[in-house]
Design an enzyme around this catalytic site. Sequence first.
Site, short mmCIF file in Angstrom:
data_model
loop_
_atom_site.label_atom_id
_atom_site.label_comp_id
_atom_site.label_asym_id
_atom_site.label_seq_id
_atom_site.Cartn_x
_atom_site.Cartn_y
_atom_site.Cartn_z
N SER A 64 0.90 -31.70 -38.40
CA SER A 64 1.93 -32.73 -38.56
C SER A 64 2.58 -33.13 -37.24
O SER A 64 3.19 -34.18 -37.16
CB SER A 64 3.01 -32.27 -39.54
N LYS A 100 9.45 -30.29 -36.35
CA LYS A 100 9.41 -31.76 -36.43
C LYS A 100 10.31 -32.34 -35.35
O LYS A 100 11.03 -31.63 -34.66
CB LYS A 100 9.92 -32.24 -37.80
#
Length: 195
Positions: A64, A100
């Site tokens: 991701s 993230k």
Amino acid sequence: MKTKDAVVDLPTLEQVEKERERLKYRNRYNRTLRSTIAILVVVAALAVLVATLWMPVLRIYGKSMAPTLADGQIVISIKTNDFKPGDITAFYHGNKLLIKRYIAGPGDWVNIDKEGNVTVNGETLDEPYVTQKAYGETNIELPYQVPEDRCFIMGDNRDVSLDSRNTAVGCAASDEIVGKVMFRIWPLSEFGPVY
């Protein structure tokens, strides 16, 4: 009763001196070994303390955050609550540790158009770390206001990242944030700061 005289061989002065030197060496060796082990235990304990309290060492799983971070890489994060858009954050989601990008903080308005352009409070973010913008798996109502004590986070690989755009992850709570990812330590060929 008559006893036989036993013959006793006494060591020579040279043999006594050799034995005394051997015993001194063995004592010195044992002291050095004990002090070395003690130093190694203290250093290991300090390293664990630093890694736990101030600089957690994290391993990357998944894609991701590609191309910035790849599966299997090891990074160091710094404990902090001071973030700006674009910083890489590590936070707990359930029993998993996710990594993230920090996009927006409490009270900020986030909007994402169908091409994947992100705006925060009406200003489009400059995101040089994203190679391909995508709307991704967004199921929140946009524009979205970040709740109090939360932050809006997104992965760099926007097409596959499951992040604050989806209610399955949502915004990261302030008390779940581990810190800011600053440095890559593995693989050695990519050793250095992370942007």
